[in-house]
Enzyme design. Structure first.
Site, PDB file in Angstrom:
ATOM      1  N   GLY A  71       0.760  -1.242   0.000  1.00  9.34           N
ATOM      2  CA  GLY A  71       0.000   0.000   0.000  1.00  9.34           C
ATOM      3  C   GLY A  71       0.785   1.284   0.000  1.00  9.34           C
ATOM      4  O   GLY A  71       0.200   2.363  -0.125  1.00  9.34           O
TER       5      GLY A  71
ATOM      6  N   PRO B 298       4.785  -5.103  -0.527  1.00 13.10           N
ATOM      7  CA  PRO B 298       4.720  -3.934  -1.410  1.00 13.10           C
ATOM      8  C   PRO B 298       4.680  -4.347  -2.879  1.00 13.10           C
ATOM      9  O   PRO B 298       5.325  -5.313  -3.278  1.00 13.10           O
ATOM     10  CB  PRO B 298       6.049  -3.219  -1.117  1.00 13.10           C
ATOM     11  CG  PRO B 298       6.979  -4.332  -0.763  1.00 13.10           C
ATOM     12  CD  PRO B 298       6.141  -5.356  -0.035  1.00 13.10           C
TER      13      PRO B 298
ATOM     14  N   ARG C   4      -5.203   2.357 -16.263  1.00 16.31           N
ATOM     15  CA  ARG C   4      -5.367   3.129 -15.029  1.00 16.31           C
ATOM     16  C   ARG C   4      -6.074   4.480 -15.224  1.00 16.31           C
ATOM     17  O   ARG C   4      -6.941   4.833 -14.418  1.00 16.31           O
ATOM     18  CB  ARG C   4      -4.026   3.326 -14.320  1.00 16.31           C
ATOM     19  CG  ARG C   4      -3.330   1.990 -13.967  1.00 16.31           C
ATOM     20  CD  ARG C   4      -2.159   2.147 -13.018  1.00 16.31           C
ATOM     21  NE  ARG C   4      -2.597   2.477 -11.683  1.00 16.31           N
ATOM     22  CZ  ARG C   4      -2.578   3.672 -11.166  1.00 16.31           C
ATOM     23  NH1 ARG C   4      -2.069   4.673 -11.849  1.00 16.31           N
ATOM     24  NH2 ARG C   4      -3.036   3.899  -9.960  1.00 16.31           N
TER      25      ARG C   4
ATOM     26  N   TYR D  17      -9.458   4.336 -13.138  1.00 17.25           N
ATOM     27  CA  TYR D  17      -9.376   5.035 -11.843  1.00 17.25           C
ATOM     28  C   TYR D  17      -9.222   6.553 -11.998  1.00 17.25           C
ATOM     29  O   TYR D  17      -8.895   7.226 -11.024  1.00 17.25           O
ATOM     30  CB  TYR D  17      -8.162   4.564 -11.036  1.00 17.25           C
ATOM     31  CG  TYR D  17      -7.943   3.077 -10.938  1.00 17.25           C
ATOM     32  CD1 TYR D  17      -8.872   2.250 -10.328  1.00 17.25           C
ATOM     33  CD2 TYR D  17      -6.772   2.503 -11.426  1.00 17.25           C
ATOM     34  CE1 TYR D  17      -8.641   0.892 -10.218  1.00 17.25           C
ATOM     35  CE2 TYR D  17      -6.526   1.147 -11.315  1.00 17.25           C
ATOM     36  CZ  TYR D  17      -7.474   0.349 -10.707  1.00 17.25           C
ATOM     37  OH  TYR D  17      -7.231  -0.995 -10.595  1.00 17.25           O
TER      38      TYR D  17
ATOM     39  N   CYS E  96     -11.997   1.945 -29.578  1.00 22.31           N
ATOM     40  CA  CYS E  96     -13.333   2.487 -29.846  1.00 22.31           C
ATOM     41  C   CYS E  96     -14.140   2.600 -28.566  1.00 22.31           C
ATOM     42  O   CYS E  96     -15.095   1.854 -28.336  1.00 22.31           O
ATOM     43  CB  CYS E  96     -14.038   1.612 -30.865  1.00 22.31           C
ATOM     44  SG  CYS E  96     -13.140   1.644 -32.411  1.00 22.31           S
TER      45      CYS E  96
HETATM   46  N1  LLP Z   1      -1.124  -7.257  -0.748  1.00 19.12           N
HETATM   47  C1  LLP Z   1      -2.427  -7.459  -1.076  1.00 19.12           C
HETATM   48  C2  LLP Z   1      -3.189  -8.484  -0.357  1.00 19.12           C
HETATM   49  C3  LLP Z   1      -3.005  -6.693  -2.098  1.00 19.12           C
HETATM   50  O1  LLP Z   1      -4.289  -6.895  -2.418  1.00 19.12           O
HETATM   51  C4  LLP Z   1      -2.233  -5.714  -2.771  1.00 19.12           C
HETATM   52  C5  LLP Z   1      -2.813  -4.907  -3.843  1.00 19.12           C
HETATM   53  C6  LLP Z   1      -0.883  -5.556  -2.405  1.00 19.12           C
HETATM   54  C7  LLP Z   1      -0.376  -6.327  -1.376  1.00 19.12           C
HETATM   55  C8  LLP Z   1       0.037  -4.577  -3.064  1.00 19.12           C
HETATM   56  O2  LLP Z   1      -0.400  -3.248  -2.918  1.00 19.12           O
HETATM   57  P1  LLP Z   1       0.549  -2.036  -3.377  1.00 19.12           P
HETATM   58  O3  LLP Z   1       1.781  -2.068  -2.503  1.00 19.12           O
HETATM   59  O4  LLP Z   1       0.895  -2.250  -4.812  1.00 19.12           O
HETATM   60  O5  LLP Z   1      -0.272  -0.844  -3.171  1.00 19.12           O
HETATM   61  N2  LLP Z   1      -4.753  -1.870  -9.829  1.00 19.12           N
HETATM   62  C9  LLP Z   1      -4.713  -0.839  -8.813  1.00 19.12           C
HETATM   63  C10 LLP Z   1      -4.093  -1.315  -7.531  1.00 19.12           C
HETATM   64  C11 LLP Z   1      -4.795  -2.525  -6.945  1.00 19.12           C
HETATM   65  C12 LLP Z   1      -4.091  -3.082  -5.742  1.00 19.12           C
HETATM   66  C13 LLP Z   1      -4.690  -4.367  -5.314  1.00 19.12           C
HETATM   67  N3  LLP Z   1      -4.041  -4.993  -4.207  1.00 19.12           N
HETATM   68  C14 LLP Z   1      -3.960   0.370  -9.382  1.00 19.12           C
HETATM   69  O6  LLP Z   1      -3.568   0.342 -10.536  1.00 19.12           O
HETATM   70  O7  LLP Z   1      -3.822   1.377  -8.698  1.00 19.12           O
END
Ligand code: LLP
Length: 437
Positions: free
Chosen positions: A256, A292, A330, A334, A359
């Site tokens: 996150g 991460p 993205r 989003y 399209c």
């Molecule tokens: N762990 C779990 C259980 C997760 O569901 C996720 C992301 C992560 C770790 C890694 O999160 P990060 O560090 O990358 O924030 N497609 C979206 C993001 C979806 C994230 C889903 N889960 C985007 O393009 O912003």
């Protein structure tokens, strides 16, 4: 990571600029001009800088150097085998969410104990695949899944190492509602009030062993408040699990961490983040699992694209690129911001919509954006595309998916070939092979 304009050749190669930087106006990645890559592999193409991935990994690992921890890269962010292999060399493990991601991790050289398996809907086949692969932890997201894991483990004569994914039910502020996960009412994790009961259920199941508790609050989290609220809840529940007699070893705090996308965005304060997590770790003395994704790879990647056409309609300028929402979804999904830059320095700027060839009116990368004035045939990059870029790409509009290129110093390699037209139809049959019911 190199930033700003650096010109001339450095005498000591170790002083050569790294990451994305300009040399005499031309955008380079490490020692390679992006124009060279476009000439060699055509566009659209994803280009990744190994040096940036190394720098990001090292920064995170340093912040946790003095506590037992494992960095399990969230494969969903970028699942290219070469990227995975690079992270493995650095010492990472992986966080996977499907049998496909497990297979990729194995192909990239990860062993079972390098793997934690998250996700709200694991099939029995995927659970079996994970158990056969000897994964470190399966993160459980419901009671039904807990009993399914016990049954699959029983059928294979093994005991499944599990963690319970807690939904700590905190308020999470992310740029888009779709990337929150740790709030009340979402599909993820076990609501915190139900965790104690699930811990008791785990006690009664002979083919699971509870090794940890975890959480993941959401993605692109801009401040520490949700973590500050959630960690004590996780620590409390870890105490409950231990008091119930479980041999708890891991505390998984998910992923996150945010990265800057737009001008003025600030980078995550890794040291602040680490201080909070380490304080909670100190109370439990457990090994930390970090998951991460974006933080490690987002800034390491660009989507390289060619301007196909310039168009002026109803008083408005459009820049039509050969990349579309199928390549990078993205912005459409989003309303995410990705910086857009000319590869060869442009003399002026225009305000335009940057759009793809798909399209759909939703196929845009930017609207009314002041961008470099690049003519048809010129190259652009969409920055910060190393996470959730190619991994979310599709074949919509029957477009072969883009090539992926890894750059390391003054070398580059195609790490995924551009799909061919034959790839598009390979699994299909124009004349159905009917079977009788
Ligand atoms: N762990 C779990 C259980 C997760 O569901 C996720 C992301 C992560 C770790 C890694 O999160 P990060 O560090 O990358 O924030 N497609 C979206 C993001 C979806 C994230 C889903 N889960 C985007 O393009 O912003």
């Amino acid at each position: 990571m190199g930033a700003g304009v650096l010109s001339g050749s450095a005498a000591d190669p170790s002083e050569a600029p790294e990451g994305f930087h300009r040399v005499g106006g031309a955008l380079h990645v490490d020692g390679v001009p992006l124009a060279t890559i476009a000439g060699a592999v055509q566009t659209p193409a994803y280009v990744y800088a190994a040096s940036t991935i190394r720098a990001r990994y090292t920064r995170l690992a340093r912040a946790f150097a003095d506590v037992p921890h494992r960095i399990h890269f969230a494969v969903k962010a970028n699942s290219n085998l070469a990227v995975l292999a690079l992270l493995r060399e650095l010492g990472a493990g992986v966080d996977i969410v499907s049998g496909g991601e497990l297979y990729r991790a194995q192909q990239a050289g990860f062993g079972g104990r390098d793997v934690v398996f998250s996700g709200v809907g694991k099939t029995s086949d995927e659970i079996a695949q994970a158990l056969d692969g000897g994964v470190l932890l399966i993160n459980v997201e419901s009671e039904a899944e807990l009993t399914a894991i016990d049954a699959v483990a029983a059928s294979r004569g093994v005991v499944a190492p599990i963690a319970i994914r807690v939904n700590p039910e905190v308020t999470v502020d992310t740029p888009h509602a779709y990337i929150k996960t740790g709030e009340k009412g979402g599909k993820f994790g076990i609501p915190r009030d139900d965790v104690t009961r699930l811990i008791e259920v785990a006690t009664t199941l002979p083919h699971v062993t509870l090794r940890g508790l975890g959480m993941h609050l959401g993605s692109q989290i801009g401040n520490a408040d949700p973590l500050r609220d959630a960690l004590p809840r996780l620590v409390h529940l870890l105490g409950v699990a231990r008091a119930a007699g479980h041999d708890i070893r891991y505390m998984d705090v998910g992923g996150g961490l945010s990265v800057p996308y737009a001008p003025g965005d600030v980078d995550a304060d890794v040291e602040d983040y680490a201080a909070l997590v380490r304080a909670a770790q100190a109370e439990t003395r457990l090994a930390l699992v970090l998951e991460p994704g974006r933080f490690l790879v987002a800034e390491a990647g660009v989507l390289l694209t060619t301007v196909l056409y310039r168009k002026h309609a109803n008083g408005k300028d459009f820049v039509v690129t050969d990349a579309g929402m199928n390549d990078l979804i993205r912005p459409s999904l989003y309303q995410a911001y990705h910086a857009i830059e000319a590869v060869e320095a442009a003399p002026s700027r225009i305000t335009a919509d940057i759009v793809g060839p798909i399209c759909e009116s939703g196929d845009f990368f930017a609207k009314d954006r002041s961008v470099d004035d690049v003519p048809a045939g010129g190259l652009l990059v969409l920055r910060t595309a190393g996470a959730y870029g190619f991994s979310m790409a599709s074949n919509y509009n029957s477009r072969p998916r883009a090539a992926e290129v890894l750059v390391d110093g003054d070398r580059y390699a195609v790490v995924r070939h551009r799909e061919t037209l034959d790839d598009l139809v390979r699994l299909e049959r124009p004349h159905p092979d009917w079977r009788t019911a």
